[in-house]
Design an enzyme around this catalytic site. Structure first.
Site, PDB file in Angstrom:
ATOM      1  N   CYS A   1     -69.180  64.336  91.896  1.00 54.63           N
ATOM      2  CA  CYS A   1     -67.989  63.472  91.977  1.00 54.63           C
ATOM      3  C   CYS A   1     -66.735  64.261  92.343  1.00 54.63           C
ATOM      4  O   CYS A   1     -65.675  63.671  92.558  1.00 54.63           O
ATOM      5  CB  CYS A   1     -67.794  62.742  90.653  1.00 54.63           C
ATOM      6  SG  CYS A   1     -69.337  62.073  90.016  1.00 54.63           S
TER       7      CYS A   1
ATOM      8  N   HIS B   1     -64.452  54.070  92.387  1.00 58.42           N
ATOM      9  CA  HIS B   1     -64.938  55.454  92.434  1.00 58.42           C
ATOM     10  C   HIS B   1     -66.030  55.619  93.486  1.00 58.42           C
ATOM     11  O   HIS B   1     -67.202  55.746  93.150  1.00 58.42           O
ATOM     12  CB  HIS B   1     -65.439  55.845  91.035  1.00 58.42           C
ATOM     13  CG  HIS B   1     -65.937  57.246  90.911  1.00 58.42           C
ATOM     14  ND1 HIS B   1     -65.477  58.290  91.677  1.00 58.42           N
ATOM     15  CD2 HIS B   1     -66.874  57.788  90.070  1.00 58.42           C
ATOM     16  CE1 HIS B   1     -66.112  59.404  91.330  1.00 58.42           C
ATOM     17  NE2 HIS B   1     -66.954  59.124  90.365  1.00 58.42           N
TER      18      HIS B   1
END
Lengths: 392, 392
Positions: free
Chosen positions: A84, A338
């Site tokens: 991420c 996200h």
């Protein structure tokens, strides 16, 4: 060593766009950044792109030249993968490349396409950011891992379950409030503390609204040297003045403390040192709230709060838009969304917009001069922190 | 700007090691590099790793902190993915980081685990380095793509099929000869031109022995600043004096010429310019011979031959160990093996060994002072070139 300026930023809408490919999304963000900067594509000397799960989600690796081609570039192009934090490292190396004089103009950002698969498939893809041998085979998913971290936090600091959940619900509610005016956000809508508390559990103590959504999207930031900005009379008043990166043991079981994120401590210390500031100088922050507890750990790693003190910050109002240190004015991963490999670039883009005054939430922090971004990989086995400043 | 020295190199055996994990292979290479350099792990400030298909082959992404942990490091760690040039870009950014003064000691390399799957599965994994929408869905595999490039080469320069095959067989045979004394090579055995010509076809005009094998392995190179080498009295006489990178359109159909690799032309021009040399100065080269035709295209892109002239180089003996410009003294991808994400680092490690005199083939090029490495991604949609020099 040259100073580094943000000449332009570009974002796609973050949300559910299953019909769009990664190359399509990235091209939109890249061309928006170019338009925003007023820099011709031919001047771009390097492309750094973050992407996490393209090989699994689209059957596509070797993304960098493909994304460069889609954006109309013909320069060298490199893909970074750090779970991420993929776009965070892509930006970090772009900053260092400009700073060193190796290039005057670098485009950095990232992309992720996620909603073309269903939630169980996406959960499986995301699990490759954990330790396959010692976590995934034991059944760990990311909601479960962060739930363990939240439980450890509560245990360490003697917080009872109800208070923990209420404080985390305040984080989610705050970030939804911030996302309402953000046209790029996946959820431009209110979430009350009560709604968050009433949500179905995902992994106790985390409920549905403690978890960020699954998102498609792309981000791009056009970084230039101070000299290039001056020579071309660019409107590039935001500078990247600090960059830091840290690493930790991969599996939770090997960590010294489940409720601490030393990779982010290290990244923050490095970035602050690089910028010549300390945490007290920070006016506003974008942090990696993939789960509400992650925002709490982030603001502690960034030195805004001592361990155990960060949990109540949103409830007390300190990190709200009208608080002393607004956190996630973009809406954060929780409400803005996200798209994993794009998030680190989105944080830089949002922070640049906030500091230069053209973010819908800029008016909440009219005097802000120093902003920090915090991008984390996995359960913070890796972390990247940047410091941005209004330079002129 | 600091000079960059190769302080140490580490390689695993390249071959079939299906029982070993990526982290295990990389740790071996990294610790070998550390031993070779005589540099303590605590001094390593950054880890750059190349890996291509870990998410597909091992269900493992976010490899950088995991590999750092396996090697006993606690510094920031970043994964680079550029298909078969993954370790090439990892090394390139390491060179630039040391050069800029951002770090004095960077470990760079790569790893790939491939033989734990069968050949059809590996072929499918490798295909993610091509354009999924416009090549893979049309049935393109890498042997097929390079076969098209070989056909285009023959067509462009009026070469008949038998001559093409014979010249390519000479490339394979040469590289097998070179691999015989290399203890890290997958195939330490002779391959005659006749055996290569008699091999079953894979994709006409390419036969089995025109194709590199499927390989497990890892590579590591410890790069340090000139100042660090001097201060610590290191035996680090090989310098990295040039680095370059190029990109091209992803899909073959979008290229101007199927038998040219402009990404490598660009990378070579950039690296030569960076090093302040031209192609004439090069004494020895390691090039990306994933298929025999790829070596031909590489030595043309590197400026050793005009287009159409590179094909006969091995047959004429010019690129053999006792020729004017030995190519792939390691055995190349063809005979040493091609653990995709490790190859770019292996080329640097092999070239450093060749130039410093402790490679089993060093005696063939005793006076060599300048070496070049050429690492390509996909059908050369990306390429990285490095120039190494004996500095003292």
């Amino acid at each position: 060593m040259s100073g580094v300026r943000v000449a332009g930023v570009g974002l796609t809408h973050f949300g559910s766009h299953p019909e769009r490919t990664g190359r399509d999304l990235f091209a939109e963000a890249a061309l928006s950044a170019k338009e925003d900067a007023g820099v011709p594509l031919d001047d771009v000397e390097q492309l750094n792109v973050g992407n996490f799960a393209g090989p699994l989600s689209e059957g596509q690796g070797h993304l960098a030249p493909l994304l460069g081609e889609a954006a109309g570039l013909s320069c060298p192009a490199t893909r970074y993968e750090e779970a991420c934090a993929s776009a965070g490292v892509a930006v970090r190396e772009a900053v260092r490349t400009v700073r060193s004089g190796e290039a005057d103009v670098v485009l950095a950002g990232g992309v992720e396409r996620m909603t073309n698969h269903d939630t169980p498939e996406v959960t499986e893809s995301l699990a490759i950011a954990a330790d396959e041998l010692f976590e995934v085979r034991a059944g760990v998913t990311f909601p479960a891992a962060y739930a363990l971290m939240a439980e450890a936090y509560a245990d360490s600091f003697g917080i009872d379950e109800a208070d923990l959940k209420t404080d985390l619900a305040n984080v989610a509610s705050k970030n939804h409030d911030n996302a309402i005016p953000n046209e790029y956000a996946q959820y431009q809508r209110e979430l009350t503390v009560e709604q968050a508390l009433d949500a179905p559990p995902v992994a106790e103590p985390l409920g549905l609204f403690d978890c960020c959504p699954i998102t498609d999207g792309a981000s791009a930031v056009l970084l230039v040297s101070e000299e290039y900005a001056a020579d071309h009379d660019l409107d590039a008043e935001v500078a990247v003045v600090g960059t830091g990166q840290g690493a930790d043991r991969m599996a939770l079981q090997d960590r010294e403390h489940l409720a601490r994120t030393p990779a982010a401590d290290d990244a923050a210390a490095m970035a602050y040192d690089d910028a010549g500031i300390d945490a007290d100088a920070v006016d506003v922050a974008e942090v990696h709230d993939c789960f509400t507890i992650a925002e709490v750990l982030a603001i502690e790693s960034l030195g805004f709060y001592d361990p155990g003190e960060g949990l109540g910050a949103a409830r007390r109002g300190e990190t709200r838009a009208d608080g002393d240190l607004p956190v996630n004015l973009s809406g954060g991963l929780k409400a803005k969304g996200h798209p994993v490999g794009a998030t680190g670039g989105s944080q830089i883009a949002e922070m640049a917009r906030i500091l230069r005054g053209d973010h819908p939430n800029s008016d909440k922090v009219a005097d802000a001069e120093v902003g920090v971004t915090h991008n984390a990989g996995g359960t913070v086995a890796s972390a990247v922190v940047h410091v941005l400043e209004v330079a002129e």
